[in-house]
Write a protein that holds these residues in place. Sequence first.
Motif, PDB file in Angstrom:
ATOM      1  N   VAL A   7       0.842  -1.192   0.000  1.00 56.61           N
ATOM      2  CA  VAL A   7       0.000   0.000   0.000  1.00 56.61           C
ATOM      3  C   VAL A   7       0.882   1.249   0.000  1.00 56.61           C
ATOM      4  N   PRO A   8       0.903   1.974  -1.142  1.00 55.35           N
ATOM      5  CA  PRO A   8       1.665   3.223  -1.212  1.00 55.35           C
ATOM      6  C   PRO A   8       0.914   4.349  -0.501  1.00 55.35           C
ATOM      7  N   VAL A   9       1.645   5.161   0.255  1.00 53.29           N
ATOM      8  CA  VAL A   9       1.048   6.329   0.909  1.00 53.29           C
ATOM      9  C   VAL A   9       1.879   7.564   0.567  1.00 53.29           C
ATOM     10  N   ASP A  10       1.189   8.681   0.391  1.00 49.59           N
ATOM     11  CA  ASP A  10       1.876   9.943   0.103  1.00 49.59           C
ATOM     12  C   ASP A  10       1.345  11.099   0.945  1.00 49.59           C
ATOM     13  N   GLY A  11       0.472  10.787   1.886  1.00 47.54           N
ATOM     14  CA  GLY A  11      -0.103  11.836   2.725  1.00 47.54           C
ATOM     15  C   GLY A  11      -1.421  12.373   2.203  1.00 47.54           C
ATOM     16  N   SER A  12      -1.831  11.942   1.024  1.00 48.52           N
ATOM     17  CA  SER A  12      -3.109  12.408   0.471  1.00 48.52           C
ATOM     18  C   SER A  12      -4.266  11.671   1.130  1.00 48.52           C
ATOM     19  N   GLN A  13      -5.447  12.252   1.017  1.00 49.14           N
ATOM     20  CA  GLN A  13      -6.642  11.656   1.610  1.00 49.14           C
ATOM     21  C   GLN A  13      -6.909  10.271   1.023  1.00 49.14           C
ATOM     22  N   THR A  14      -6.751  10.124  -0.298  1.00 48.80           N
ATOM     23  CA  THR A  14      -7.031   8.816  -0.897  1.00 48.80           C
ATOM     24  C   THR A  14      -5.992   7.769  -0.502  1.00 48.80           C
ATOM     25  N   SER A  15      -4.758   8.190  -0.212  1.00 46.63           N
ATOM     26  CA  SER A  15      -3.774   7.188   0.227  1.00 46.63           C
ATOM     27  C   SER A  15      -4.113   6.679   1.626  1.00 46.63           C
ATOM     28  N   TRP A  16      -4.689   7.562   2.471  1.00 43.02           N
ATOM     29  CA  TRP A  16      -5.102   7.100   3.809  1.00 43.02           C
ATOM     30  C   TRP A  16      -6.314   6.173   3.696  1.00 43.02           C
ATOM     31  N   LYS A  17      -7.206   6.452   2.742  1.00 41.37           N
ATOM     32  CA  LYS A  17      -8.335   5.545   2.514  1.00 41.37           C
ATOM     33  C   LYS A  17      -7.822   4.190   2.022  1.00 41.37           C
ATOM     34  N   ALA A  18      -6.815   4.214   1.161  1.00 42.50           N
ATOM     35  CA  ALA A  18      -6.216   2.964   0.674  1.00 42.50           C
ATOM     36  C   ALA A  18      -5.579   2.191   1.827  1.00 42.50           C
ATOM     37  N   LYS A  65      13.288  13.658   1.856  1.00 47.08           N
ATOM     38  CA  LYS A  65      13.513  12.388   2.557  1.00 47.08           C
ATOM     39  C   LYS A  65      12.898  12.455   3.957  1.00 47.08           C
ATOM     40  N   LYS A  66      13.088  13.594   4.616  1.00 46.21           N
ATOM     41  CA  LYS A  66      12.509  13.793   5.946  1.00 46.21           C
ATOM     42  C   LYS A  66      10.977  13.739   5.867  1.00 46.21           C
ATOM     43  N   ALA A  67      10.421  14.335   4.829  1.00 50.09           N
ATOM     44  CA  ALA A  67       8.969  14.309   4.634  1.00 50.09           C
ATOM     45  C   ALA A  67       8.490  12.875   4.380  1.00 50.09           C
ATOM     46  N   GLY A  68       9.289  12.087   3.670  1.00 54.92           N
ATOM     47  CA  GLY A  68       8.941  10.690   3.422  1.00 54.92           C
ATOM     48  C   GLY A  68       8.848   9.901   4.716  1.00 54.92           C
ATOM     49  N   PHE A  69       9.832  10.097   5.602  1.00 55.01           N
ATOM     50  CA  PHE A  69       9.804   9.407   6.892  1.00 55.01           C
ATOM     51  C   PHE A  69       8.628   9.900   7.750  1.00 55.01           C
ATOM     52  N   ALA A  70       8.305  11.185   7.645  1.00 48.54           N
ATOM     53  CA  ALA A  70       7.159  11.725   8.388  1.00 48.54           C
ATOM     54  C   ALA A  70       5.858  11.092   7.887  1.00 48.54           C
ATOM     55  N   THR A  71       5.753  10.863   6.580  1.00 47.21           N
ATOM     56  CA  THR A  71       4.573  10.212   6.014  1.00 47.21           C
ATOM     57  C   THR A  71       4.448   8.788   6.552  1.00 47.21           C
ATOM     58  N   LEU A  72       5.575   8.075   6.635  1.00 49.92           N
ATOM     59  CA  LEU A  72       5.539   6.717   7.187  1.00 49.92           C
ATOM     60  C   LEU A  72       5.169   6.735   8.665  1.00 49.92           C
ATOM     61  N   ASP A  73       5.638   7.745   9.397  1.00 48.59           N
ATOM     62  CA  ASP A  73       5.250   7.878  10.806  1.00 48.59           C
ATOM     63  C   ASP A  73       3.750   8.091  10.939  1.00 48.59           C
ATOM     64  N   GLY A 117      -3.097  11.170  -5.864  1.00 51.91           N
ATOM     65  CA  GLY A 117      -2.131  11.551  -4.849  1.00 51.91           C
ATOM     66  C   GLY A 117      -1.967  13.045  -4.756  1.00 51.91           C
ATOM     67  N   LEU A 118      -0.794  13.468  -4.358  1.00 51.88           N
ATOM     68  CA  LEU A 118      -0.517  14.885  -4.135  1.00 51.88           C
ATOM     69  C   LEU A 118       0.206  15.570  -5.286  1.00 51.88           C
ATOM     70  N   SER A 119       0.378  14.910  -6.424  1.00 52.36           N
ATOM     71  CA  SER A 119       1.266  15.438  -7.452  1.00 52.36           C
ATOM     72  C   SER A 119       0.683  16.539  -8.324  1.00 52.36           C
ATOM     73  N   GLY A 120      -0.608  16.802  -8.256  1.00 50.35           N
ATOM     74  CA  GLY A 120      -1.228  17.952  -8.901  1.00 50.35           C
ATOM     75  C   GLY A 120      -1.022  18.078 -10.394  1.00 50.35           C
ATOM     76  N   VAL A 121      -0.412  19.198 -10.831  1.00 54.13           N
ATOM     77  CA  VAL A 121      -0.249  19.521 -12.248  1.00 54.13           C
ATOM     78  C   VAL A 121       0.567  18.461 -12.968  1.00 54.13           C
ATOM     79  N   GLU A 122       1.643  18.000 -12.346  1.00 47.95           N
ATOM     80  CA  GLU A 122       2.480  16.990 -12.991  1.00 47.95           C
ATOM     81  C   GLU A 122       1.680  15.708 -13.247  1.00 47.95           C
ATOM     82  N   GLU A 123       0.800  15.340 -12.314  1.00 46.89           N
ATOM     83  CA  GLU A 123      -0.055  14.163 -12.508  1.00 46.89           C
ATOM     84  C   GLU A 123      -0.956  14.369 -13.717  1.00 46.89           C
ATOM     85  N   PHE A 124      -1.522  15.566 -13.843  1.00 46.36           N
ATOM     86  CA  PHE A 124      -2.418  15.863 -14.956  1.00 46.36           C
ATOM     87  C   PHE A 124      -1.692  15.736 -16.286  1.00 46.36           C
TER      88      PHE A 124
END
Length: 145
Positions: A7-18, A65-73, A117-124
């Motif tokens: 289960v990939p998580v990025d801090g977005s609402q849908t990743s928490w639902k996943a 990288k710090k944000a990645g570890f915070a997301t896992l926390d 996820g959280l990638s916005g314009v780049e995702e589009f």
Amino acid sequence: MFKKILVPVDGSQTSWKALDTARSLAEKYDGRLLVITVMIPYGSGSFLQMSLDQTLIDQNNAAMKKAGFATLDMAKDKLGSYAGDVEYLEETGNPAELILDACKEKGCDTIVIGSRGLSGVEEFLLGSVSSKVSQYAKVPVVVVK
């Protein structure tokens, strides 16, 4: 199926639902979870970025990288009382590729991923991670909205 769920998580609402969905499946089928977060490195050649000096790029990558570890926390907190086996993985690079690589390398039999996820314009402009993962995965993919 559902014995080892990535289960990939990025801090977005849908990743928490996943994550909630993956937890429910793991509990029901006595499965294990592999929670992964993938940070896109700053200065990785994205056409949306400006040219910056290496020191600034290194500082931004360290912050990512710090944000990645915070997301896992946060994922650990959300799983709280979950009694099953959970492994956490922090990666840096192309999210879709690294999610698929982790699935194969860790022997996962299912991927549960948020639809956006959280990638916005780049995702589009480049296509969503969930779309790429569901297209190229060799295992069943559950996309959560």
